[in-house]
Design a protein around this motif. Sequence first.
Motif, PDB file in Angstrom:
ATOM      1  N   MET A 105       1.900   3.167  -3.216  1.00 22.52           N
ATOM      2  CA  MET A 105       1.001   4.213  -3.808  1.00 22.52           C
ATOM      3  C   MET A 105       1.908   5.759  -3.714  1.00 22.52           C
ATOM      4  O   MET A 105       1.361   6.331  -4.536  1.00 22.52           O
ATOM      5  CB  MET A 105      -0.226   4.083  -3.533  1.00 22.52           C
ATOM      6  N   MET A 106       2.420   5.787  -2.619  1.00 20.17           N
ATOM      7  CA  MET A 106       3.091   7.259  -2.168  1.00 20.17           C
ATOM      8  C   MET A 106       4.339   7.169  -2.827  1.00 20.17           C
ATOM      9  O   MET A 106       5.097   8.414  -2.499  1.00 20.17           O
ATOM     10  CB  MET A 106       2.980   7.489  -0.695  1.00 20.17           C
ATOM     11  N   ALA A 107       4.905   6.172  -3.256  1.00 20.74           N
ATOM     12  CA  ALA A 107       6.335   6.167  -3.773  1.00 20.74           C
ATOM     13  C   ALA A 107       6.657   5.815  -5.229  1.00 20.74           C
ATOM     14  O   ALA A 107       7.648   6.238  -5.796  1.00 20.74           O
ATOM     15  CB  ALA A 107       7.161   5.220  -2.834  1.00 20.74           C
ATOM     16  N   HIS A 108       5.603   5.015  -6.014  1.00 23.48           N
ATOM     17  CA  HIS A 108       5.880   4.810  -7.382  1.00 23.48           C
ATOM     18  C   HIS A 108       6.552   5.819  -8.131  1.00 23.48           C
ATOM     19  O   HIS A 108       5.846   6.718  -8.382  1.00 23.48           O
ATOM     20  CB  HIS A 108       4.995   3.700  -7.698  1.00 23.48           C
ATOM     21  N   GLN A 143       0.641  -1.093  -0.087  1.00 18.97           N
ATOM     22  CA  GLN A 143      -0.071  -0.033  -0.026  1.00 18.97           C
ATOM     23  C   GLN A 143       0.785   1.204   0.109  1.00 18.97           C
ATOM     24  O   GLN A 143       0.660   2.222  -0.619  1.00 18.97           O
ATOM     25  CB  GLN A 143      -0.876  -0.065   1.337  1.00 18.97           C
TER      26      GLN A 143
END
Lengths: 572, 173
Positions: free
Chosen positions: A381-384, A378
């Motif tokens: 989602m903030m790093a990809h 999860q």
Amino acid sequence: MAVAAIPRRETTVFRTCSATGLKVDVAAERLIIANAVAAVVALLVGGILALLIALTRWQAIHLLNPVWFYRLTTLHGIDMLIAWIVFFEVAGLYFGSTVALNARMVKPAIGWLAFALMVVGGALLNIVVLTGGADVMFTAYVPLKAHPLFYLGYILFAVGALVAVGLFFTNIIVAKAEGRYEGSLPLFVFGLVTASIIATYTLLSGAMSLVPAFFWSLGWIENYDAGFYRNLFWGFGHPAQQINLAAMVAIWYVLAGITTGAVPLNEKLSRLAFILYILFINLGAAHHLLVDPGPSFAWKATNTSYAMYLAVLGSLIHAFSIPAAVEVALRRRGHKRGLLEWLRRAPWREPGFSALVISMIVFGWIGGVTGVTIGTEQINMMAHNTMRVPGHFHATVVGGTTLAFMGLTYYLIPLIFRRELKFKKLAIWQPYVYGIGMAIVSVGMVAAGLQGVARRHWDITFTQAPFQSPVPGTVHLALAVLGIGAIIAIIGGAMYLIVVLASVFTGKRVEPTSPTLVIDPPPAMGYLSEEEEKDPQLQPRGTFVLVLAFLMFFAAYYLSNWWLLGRAWMVR
Amino acid sequence: MIAPPRVWWKPLGRLERSWFKLAFVWCIFLTAMMPLWFFLGRQNVPTTTYRVTAEQFQRQVDAFIQQYQVGTENGFPVVEPPPGSDVYMLARMWQWTPVLKLKRGATYRLHLSSTDVQHGFSLQPLNLNFMVLPGYDYVVTITPTTAGEFSVVCNEYCGIGHHLMIGKIIVTE
Ligand code: HEM
Ligand SMILES: [Cu+2]
Ligand SMILES: [Cu+2]
């Protein structure tokens, strides 16, 4: 390099190393030298590119135009991650399967064939990219198309590497059969075997992704599914990083041994940690597919966590075992007071030691912690595809692996090249400058990525685009940190190249007298006696405290990311 | 690099054993967090995916724009779909289209696909990121919980105009 001028030998000629007593097969030595020199040349080119692209990402300077930024970023990835690292690893494999075992290079001609394939493949990649035939990044995601020769270059390089890995296994098997070494393989070679087993299936997956891409670029295949390519490509690209990991850890054990006389405290545990790599690390391809359409939660979560973070467990074991071995060795030499006297008295001026310590810190505290965090299903989602990703791997494969390789080179020059190390003062400072610079680069990148800055992006201010995105001052600050760190790291890289190139090409020919560069006399390696193992003064208590601190930092970073995620929009 | 002693499969030392146990527990915790969040958390990675061709997706997006367009901005259609509906955003070199106008607190099924190469949907400054692949209709079920103007940056390298590719989502109260 006048490769053709080096005569091939049919019968093995050994020389005996005057410093270590190891028997060195002269044919193996030549191959090690050739691959190491190719690695250093790649590092030189990749380093120049690094400076140019870093000064472009530093928004206040914004050096290159977009075409050249993308082109040189593509080439930087290739020359660094592929050429520098793999050439160096091949040199290491030859060293581990011959010199370290007193054994011979079974078929030098095959080694030269592998070398030629890799040089031709690497040269092809460089030429195609520089002439504008492949502005596609090293990942070459289909359907973004490059010139067919680009894929061919990749394939030739990979085949060459596969041949080298095959030769490594052959050397070890023949060495065993000929009784060149006794008992079990030393841990260092065991680590290299781990790396090579991973390399074998990795390179096969690489072939499966790139050979169809080659055919597709020639028009022989019409469609190549984007999701399918990503899965196969990362089946190669991710485990390839674990080859680096295994090789680096193996080198950590060597550096610890040379510079402090450390021996593994518990061979069983250290070997188990390597086996965990082999078993679980191939699952890591999922790290790159976590926010892709297609796979289910169960698939993503199982794979991204290497079953149950069991490969991470392997790394956590080494994170204790290696510093603990160093601590015990130093305590044994009399630095027993308190928790950390051994650390104060450690040989900080010995470049192999400082490279080891900084490599471990940057790899673990920055690279490992950020990696496990962004690899969480999860949280990804903030790093990809943000700068958090290059921030992570510049701590692992650059601050960690590259620095460990650099540290080892200083010892290979007298032992293998048999040249006196020039500019020893530079070498003493180099690991500090490079390691600290790289830590700053990584932190700058991660800080930018946390604020959403995209990786591989020429202009986050979108000056020529239809809409603008506000860029807060903290983003500019993070990118400036990246740029300043890059300048420091480049200076550190240049110091390395100056020492190595000056020593190899102009250094005095000498027979080495000592395996260490600064410490005199070199520490002797030896296993503890039964009584010593029970001595409370010789327990790695300091290391235990250090790893506890590490775990707390890890938990704090990891948990704060969950907290951040909890504040985002609801999404399912 | 010296050879290991003959017998190297000894029991672990005390501190080694403690660390090994602690590390193992930490790994279990890391493993448990993902399924826990999957069942209890409000932010999870979408998995709904359909196969779609470029032409099909283009048609769906055209119909969607035609039905709900409320204006244009910088040459891009602005679309205000009813709360709770299926909404579309198409990626191509080097545009995101259309501009979406959403309501805070409503839930939408946002369909993402590309008609050429791979792109990256990066919603800023929220920093939520998804891959957009040709051939795949990725359905992101999303509920805006904050109002304002948000950018959609492309964060997968998609060719020489990659840095020109930016779209917009407006969330109203
Ligand atoms: C002084 C040393 C270095 C500096 C300053 C540096 C800097 C950079 C920068 C600024 C980027 C572009 C990030 C982006 O915009 O996405 C980058 C990408 C990259 N670097 Fe480095 N780098 C250095 C050394 C290395 C080394 C030694 C390696 C490998 C062993 C490496 C591997 C990579 C890779 C794989 C990429 C990704 C390229 C891509 O996104 O396609 N770098 N580096
Ligand atoms: Cu794009
Ligand atoms: Cu793009």
